[in-house]
Structures are given as C-alpha cells and as structure tokens.
Design a protein around this motif. Structure first.
Motif, PDB file in Angstrom:
ATOM      1  N   PHE A  83      -2.703   1.373   4.655  1.00 28.85           N
ATOM      2  CA  PHE A  83      -1.714   2.206   3.976  1.00 28.85           C
ATOM      3  C   PHE A  83      -0.489   2.290   4.871  1.00 28.85           C
ATOM      4  CE2 PHE A  83       0.278   6.197   2.655  1.00 28.85           C
ATOM      5  CZ  PHE A  83       0.190   6.119   1.268  1.00 28.85           C
ATOM      6  N   GLY A  85      -4.814   6.654  -0.238  1.00 29.40           N
ATOM      7  CA  GLY A  85      -3.530   7.336  -0.337  1.00 29.40           C
ATOM      8  C   GLY A  85      -3.693   8.846  -0.278  1.00 29.40           C
ATOM      9  N   SER A  90       1.583  -4.271   0.835  1.00 25.91           N
ATOM     10  CA  SER A  90       1.302  -2.912   0.382  1.00 25.91           C
ATOM     11  C   SER A  90       2.152  -2.579  -0.838  1.00 25.91           C
ATOM     12  CB  SER A  90       1.568  -1.904   1.508  1.00 25.91           C
ATOM     13  OG  SER A  90       2.936  -1.946   1.890  1.00 25.91           O
ATOM     14  N   ILE A  99      -2.107   4.119  -3.536  1.00 28.57           N
ATOM     15  CA  ILE A  99      -1.055   5.117  -3.334  1.00 28.57           C
ATOM     16  C   ILE A  99      -1.268   6.291  -4.295  1.00 28.57           C
ATOM     17  CG2 ILE A  99       0.678   3.532  -2.408  1.00 28.57           C
ATOM     18  CD1 ILE A  99       1.800   3.176  -5.172  1.00 28.57           C
TER      19      ILE A  99
END
Length: 392
Positions: A118, A88, A196, A353
């Motif tokens: 991602f 991230g 995700s 993230i």
C-alpha cells in the motif's frame, strides 16, 4: 454504521487469548483451516527461538473488524491472517506495521507482493492467491475457445441450455463480470507507476466503460447474461451439464468433478479488444502496529511462513494456489492449479484502497439494471460513475 459497530466492538472485553503478547511470546489470529498447519510451524519456531506462539482461532469473516477495533486498545494479536483487500482499512486506521521482505520478495509471485503493498510499502507476507477462470466440460467442448464469440458459438453447437454460465443474480456480480469489463479497457481505478491503485483516478466511467455497458445490454437481451442465475443455480446448472463453460473459481471444481464432469481450466475469452483480467485475491499475514515483539513477529513470518514447506502445507489444506513461487510450481503439477495460476499471473489485485468501498454499492445494481434492459445502458453507467465519485 461501521464506525458504530467498531466502537461497540472496541468497548467489549477481549476474548481469552486476545491480548497483545508479552515480549517472550506471540499471539497469532488464524482461521480454523489454517490452524493445524501453523501449529507445526509455531512449534518449530518456539524450539529454535524460545518465543512461544499462541494460536487463537477466529472466524475469518470477523477478523478485519475485530483487528481494527482491538489493536488501538492494545488488546489485539501480534499477527493476524487476512485478505489483501483489507489493507487499505488497516493502514488508514494505523493498525498494521510494514513487513520487510528484503530479498525474499523475489521468491513470491509479483501479483502477490503488489497486492500486499500500500503506497509502495509492503505490509504483509502472502501465502495464497485466488482468481476465477473458465471451467470447461471437455465432453461438451473438447477444445478451448479462441475468443468470446467462439465460446458462444461452441456453446450453442453443444445444444445445451446455456452457451456459457456465469453467476449474475438480481443485483449482478461485478466480481465475476470484471474480466469482461477490463477487456473493454475500463478498470475501476487508474494505477501508479509502481502498480498501486490511484484513488484519485476513477476510470470506471471512461469510454471503455460505455462500451462495456452497451455490451452488457446486448448480452442481456440475447440471454447470454441472465440475472436469474444466482451463484447456487449457476453451479447446479453446470454440474447438470447445462453448459460447456462456467466462469467461476477453484471453489467449484471439486463439486463439478464429483458430478462426473471432466473439467479443464482455460483463460477467460475476451469480448473486448484487451485481455480479460479478473481480480486476484491474496491472503497472507499482517503484523500489528501495537505488537510489543515486532522483531519476533517478522522473524516468524519471513523465515517460517515464507518457507516452501509451510506454503505447500497451507496449499494442501486450502487448495488455494501458493503465493511462494517454488510452492506454486510444485502445486502446478495439478492441471487445475496450473490453469487457474496461468490466469492469475496476469490478473489484477482487487483494489485494497478504502475508496473501493464506495464502488460496490452502485456497481452491481447498475449492471443488473443494464442487463435487465431497464434504461439506456450508457446513461445508467455514467450515473453510476458519478454516484461513485460523489461517494468517494
């Protein structure tokens, strides 16, 4: 503080071998443990392609910060080794390029490819997966427990100091306690259709989170969870025979065996209504967004690093379960690897993230306060969720 540190790092002169490669070569950052394996793969790649591969050894703990600092200046490597939960930060800082695995994606374990992605884009070639599971001293517990309550009962029947051991420590350890949290249906973040994480959906404070907080308080009150059990002490106690069960990772198996313990690896018993899912960590290789030789970098990763011979060699050095399915199946002849792999196959990737950084600062200290019986567990948990949301 991080911004200042990165700025200072970016102003520093790069170490020899750090500069972005010319078109006829690749610079690869790698840690010392993996360097010997990659040396052979690099030599073979150079022989076949004519592209020289320069391996630069780095301390793994320093790579993320240095990569983010140096790539924008054009002084980073073409390829770096790294952990999936750095992704991230890499993407938001614009320092990594997508990697097209194509048909090779199906050759890897699903959780490994998901972790290296991602916003639906794959950015890395995975080589290992790692997670915790329940170690069992077979002399004290000949069979695996069927539930959390069964494990506690078996531990008490063994007459040992602890019914089971997990490192907690004065500020708790959310990583090790997370499988219990997921069993109550309280993941940190919600997920999108592709698996995700959805940064806009903080689910840690849901009803399952309240149930988990209540359970933490109960387990702390009866002594099953203990903030005095640090990582070192937990390991020492299990190796001394103080409990039949130890919730930990493969990194503690060798020392337990050296202490004379016949170790089995079992799934993690769930105290809640759902399966206990630990975090899985994936390591792999990323391509710099500023590389001047992206085609060669992609070729090296997908046709050399992603081969069974290299992935198996990396496993033999690091003893981390291979991400490539063929290599994992071969390594699973070892029952320890097979046991951890069975748990890892249904585990969840550590969130990659950037918002995850706002979770850690409140998570552990709140768990420790609840386990220590400092205040109303649900109130403390909800304050933590609010603090995390505010930080995000």
């Amino acid at each position: 503080m991080l911004t200042t540190a990165l700025a200072l790092t970016a102003c520093s002169a790069p170490a020899p071998g750090d500069s972005t490669s010319s078109a006829g070569s690749l610079t690869v950052w790698v840690d010392a443990d993996r360097a010997a394996v990659l040396k052979d793969a690099a030599a073979e790649f150079t022989k076949e392609s004519g592209v020289e591969v320069k391996l630069v050894q780095k301390d793994f703990a320093d790579i993320q910060e240095q990569f983010i600092a140096q790539v924008p200046t054009g002084k980073g490597p073409d390829i770096t080794i790294g952990a999936h939960d750095w992704l991230g930060n890499f993407v938001t800082n614009g320092v990594v390029a997508p990697v097209e695995l194509g048909d090779k994606a199906s050759d890897f374990q699903d959780v490994a490819v998901t972790a290296m992605s991602f916003d639906g884009v794959t950015y890395g070639v995975p080589y290992s997966i790692e997670n915790i599971a329940m170690l069992r001293n077979t002399a004290l517990a000949p069979t695996a427990p069927t539930s959390y309550d069964d494990m506690i009962a078996m531990g008490k029947s063994a007459g040992t100091e602890f019914p089971f051991i997990v490192q907690v420590g004065p500020e708790s350890d959310p990583y090790h306690l997370y499988p219990f949290q997921t069993s109550f249906g309280a993941p940190v973040f919600g997920t999108n259709a592709d698996g995700s994480y959805n940064a806009g959906e903080l689910t840690i404070g849901n009803a399952g989170g309240d149930q988990f907080a209540t359970w933490l308080a109960q387990e702390g009150a009866v002594g099953n969870l203990n903030i005095s059990l640090t990582g070192d002490l937990a390991k020492e106690k299990f190796n001394a025979g103080a409990s039949p069960f130890f919730l930990t990772g493969p990194w503690n198996v060798a020392d337990a065996q050296a202490a004379g313990i016949d170790v089995a690896v079992d799934p993690i018993p769930a105290p809640g209504p759902n399966a206990a899912q630990p975090f899985v960590g994936v390591q792999g290789f990323f391509v710099s967004a500023k590389s001047t030789n992206t085609l060669a970098a992609s070729e090296f990763l997908t046709n050399y690093i992603a081969t069974e011979s290299v992935q198996t060699a990396l496993y033999e050095v690091g003893k981390r379960a291979p991400a490539l399915t063929a290599s994992f199946e071969a390594a699973s002849a070892d029952p320890i690897i097979a046991g951890f792999g069975e748990v890892g196959a249904t585990a969840v990737p550590m969130p990659n993230i950037p918002e995850m950084g706002s979770v850690w600062q409140f998570w552990g200290v709140t768990e420790a306060a609840i386990i220590g019986g400092q205040a109303d567990p649900v109130g403390l948990w909800q304050k933590m969720a609010a603090d995390v949301q505010g930080a995000i």
